[in-house]
Design a protein around this motif. Structure first.
Motif, PDB file in Angstrom:
ATOM      1  N   UNK A  29       0.843  -1.207   0.000  1.00  0.00           N
ATOM      2  CA  UNK A  29       0.000   0.000   0.000  1.00  0.00           C
ATOM      3  C   UNK A  29       0.876   1.254   0.000  1.00  0.00           C
ATOM      4  N   UNK A  30       1.541   1.524  -1.118  1.00  0.00           N
ATOM      5  CA  UNK A  30       2.487   2.650  -1.162  1.00  0.00           C
ATOM      6  C   UNK A  30       1.786   3.998  -1.286  1.00  0.00           C
ATOM      7  N   UNK A  31       2.532   5.049  -0.986  1.00  0.00           N
ATOM      8  CA  UNK A  31       2.014   6.400  -1.232  1.00  0.00           C
ATOM      9  C   UNK A  31       1.881   6.641  -2.727  1.00  0.00           C
ATOM     10  N   UNK A  32       2.792   6.044  -3.493  1.00  0.00           N
ATOM     11  CA  UNK A  32       2.705   6.075  -4.948  1.00  0.00           C
ATOM     12  C   UNK A  32       3.600   4.990  -5.531  1.00  0.00           C
ATOM     13  N   UNK A  33       3.380   4.697  -6.805  1.00  0.00           N
ATOM     14  CA  UNK A  33       4.260   3.788  -7.535  1.00  0.00           C
ATOM     15  C   UNK A  33       5.158   4.626  -8.427  1.00  0.00           C
ATOM     16  N   UNK A  34       6.440   4.330  -8.412  1.00  0.00           N
ATOM     17  CA  UNK A  34       7.401   5.007  -9.281  1.00  0.00           C
ATOM     18  C   UNK A  34       7.779   4.050 -10.406  1.00  0.00           C
ATOM     19  N   UNK A  35       7.602   4.489 -11.642  1.00  0.00           N
ATOM     20  CA  UNK A  35       7.988   3.671 -12.790  1.00  0.00           C
ATOM     21  C   UNK A  35       9.140   4.358 -13.511  1.00  0.00           C
ATOM     22  N   UNK A  36      10.300   3.707 -13.500  1.00  0.00           N
ATOM     23  CA  UNK A  36      11.480   4.257 -14.161  1.00  0.00           C
ATOM     24  C   UNK A  36      11.578   3.753 -15.595  1.00  0.00           C
ATOM     25  N   UNK A  37      12.782   3.372 -16.019  1.00  0.00           N
ATOM     26  CA  UNK A  37      12.975   2.935 -17.405  1.00  0.00           C
ATOM     27  C   UNK A  37      13.469   1.494 -17.454  1.00  0.00           C
ATOM     28  N   UNK A  38      14.701   1.263 -17.030  1.00  0.00           N
ATOM     29  CA  UNK A  38      15.282  -0.089 -16.969  1.00  0.00           C
ATOM     30  C   UNK A  38      16.484  -0.009 -16.036  1.00  0.00           C
ATOM     31  N   UNK A  39      16.872  -1.121 -15.431  1.00  0.00           N
ATOM     32  CA  UNK A  39      18.040  -1.095 -14.551  1.00  0.00           C
ATOM     33  C   UNK A  39      19.316  -0.757 -15.315  1.00  0.00           C
ATOM     34  N   UNK A  40      20.249  -0.151 -14.613  1.00  0.00           N
ATOM     35  CA  UNK A  40      21.587   0.049 -15.153  1.00  0.00           C
ATOM     36  C   UNK A  40      22.503  -1.076 -14.690  1.00  0.00           C
ATOM     37  N   UNK A  66      10.150  15.261  -1.455  1.00  0.00           N
ATOM     38  CA  UNK A  66       8.772  14.771  -1.319  1.00  0.00           C
ATOM     39  C   UNK A  66       8.434  14.361   0.113  1.00  0.00           C
ATOM     40  N   UNK A  67       9.471  14.300   0.961  1.00  0.00           N
ATOM     41  CA  UNK A  67       9.318  13.836   2.341  1.00  0.00           C
ATOM     42  C   UNK A  67       8.788  12.398   2.381  1.00  0.00           C
ATOM     43  N   UNK A  68       9.402  11.554   1.549  1.00  0.00           N
ATOM     44  CA  UNK A  68       9.101  10.117   1.568  1.00  0.00           C
ATOM     45  C   UNK A  68      10.422   9.353   1.638  1.00  0.00           C
ATOM     46  N   UNK A  69      10.329   8.084   1.993  1.00  0.00           N
ATOM     47  CA  UNK A  69      11.493   7.196   1.980  1.00  0.00           C
ATOM     48  C   UNK A  69      11.228   6.075   0.976  1.00  0.00           C
ATOM     49  N   UNK A  70      12.227   5.266   0.718  1.00  0.00           N
ATOM     50  CA  UNK A  70      12.043   4.101  -0.154  1.00  0.00           C
ATOM     51  C   UNK A  70      10.919   3.203   0.363  1.00  0.00           C
ATOM     52  N   UNK A  71      10.795   3.131   1.682  1.00  0.00           N
ATOM     53  CA  UNK A  71       9.803   2.245   2.289  1.00  0.00           C
ATOM     54  C   UNK A  71       8.370   2.698   2.018  1.00  0.00           C
ATOM     55  N   UNK A  72       8.195   3.944   1.565  1.00  0.00           N
ATOM     56  CA  UNK A  72       6.857   4.476   1.267  1.00  0.00           C
ATOM     57  C   UNK A  72       6.440   4.253  -0.182  1.00  0.00           C
ATOM     58  N   UNK A  95      -2.705  -1.420  -7.225  1.00  0.00           N
ATOM     59  CA  UNK A  95      -3.680  -0.340  -7.396  1.00  0.00           C
ATOM     60  C   UNK A  95      -3.190   0.962  -6.748  1.00  0.00           C
ATOM     61  N   UNK A  96      -2.059   1.479  -7.214  1.00  0.00           N
ATOM     62  CA  UNK A  96      -1.473   2.665  -6.575  1.00  0.00           C
ATOM     63  C   UNK A  96      -2.371   3.892  -6.719  1.00  0.00           C
ATOM     64  N   UNK A 116      -0.130  16.637  -4.127  1.00  0.00           N
ATOM     65  CA  UNK A 116      -1.094  15.586  -4.442  1.00  0.00           C
ATOM     66  C   UNK A 116      -1.022  14.424  -3.460  1.00  0.00           C
ATOM     67  N   UNK A 117       0.193  14.001  -3.136  1.00  0.00           N
ATOM     68  CA  UNK A 117       0.321  12.801  -2.293  1.00  0.00           C
ATOM     69  C   UNK A 117       0.111  13.122  -0.811  1.00  0.00           C
ATOM     70  N   UNK A 118       0.101  14.401  -0.493  1.00  0.00           N
ATOM     71  CA  UNK A 118      -0.164  14.758   0.919  1.00  0.00           C
ATOM     72  C   UNK A 118      -1.655  14.927   1.164  1.00  0.00           C
TER      73      UNK A 118
END
Length: 207
Positions: A25-36, A62-68, A122-123, A205-207
């Motif tokens: 249940x994240x605050x948001x989903x981050x979609x990047x490109x591909x691993x380096x 954004x005041x978030x951590x990886x865990x969010x 369902x982010x 938005x996320x706050x």
């Protein structure tokens, strides 16, 4: 599903494999490109290379951590190309692997993975960083330079059931917020200000 995706890309110039990472249940989903190289071959952690350091600065903003955040990408292996380079000291040609964007067939091979993640998680918001993730969800006509910093409420593209003829639109709408990839500022420092401005809007938005 993962083994099938790996099998489908065996013939391509790719290496390593990364799973998406983050809470259910994240605050948001981050979609990047591909691993380096660092992510795919050393750490197994998304955004743990040079671009990852920039991303952590943006997370602080954004005041978030990886865990969010649930972090993933439309392609899970490192796509590379081999280039020859002249060593000025020895005069010898050396070959080296360089990162490249995933191609259409590679993205198609890994399409079920990101479709599954979005469906399961369902982010509330999806933050796309760079053109690859943006266009995987919203189509080739979307360019990050034109739509960055905008909240786009829209169906997204998913693999057709037969998997043979590309993508189709979902019935459900998602909240997509595009911005530039953190690595883009290595080539254009002016984009740093644009990303920060985008993220300040996204923070509201996320706050």
């Amino acid at each position: 599903m993962i083994e099938e995706a790996k099998r489908k890309t065996e013939e391509y110039a790719v290496e390593g494999f990364l799973a998406g990472q983050g809470p259910k249940n994240p605050k948001f989903m981050l979609i990047g490109e591909a691993p380096g190289e660092v992510e795919a071959m050393e750490t197994g952690v998304p955004f743990s290379g040079r671009a990852g350091k920039e991303l952590m600065r943006f997370f602080d903003l954004l005041e978030v951590t990886r865990e969010d955040v649930y972090i993933t990408s439309p392609f899970r292996s490192r796509p590379y190309k081999i280039k020859e380079k002249l060593d000025r000291k020895t005069g010898e040609l050396t070959s080296r692997k360089y990162n490249r964007p995933p191609n259409k067939k590679e993205l198609l091979a890994h399409a079920p993975l990101i479709d599954y993640e979005i469906d399961q998680i369902q982010p509330p918001f999806i933050l796309t960083m760079g053109n690859i993730g943006l266009q995987r969800l919203l189509g080739k006509d979307k360019k990050v330079g034109q739509v960055h910093g905008e909240l786009i409420i829209s169906p997204i593209l998913k693999l057709k059931n037969n998997g043979l003829n590309g993508y189709e639109w979902t019935e459900k709408e998602y909240a997509i917020f595009p911005t530039f990839h953190p690595a883009s500022i290595f080539y254009n420092r002016q984009l740093n200000e644009k990303i920060q401005a985008d993220l300040l809007l996204f923070k509201k938005l996320i706050q």
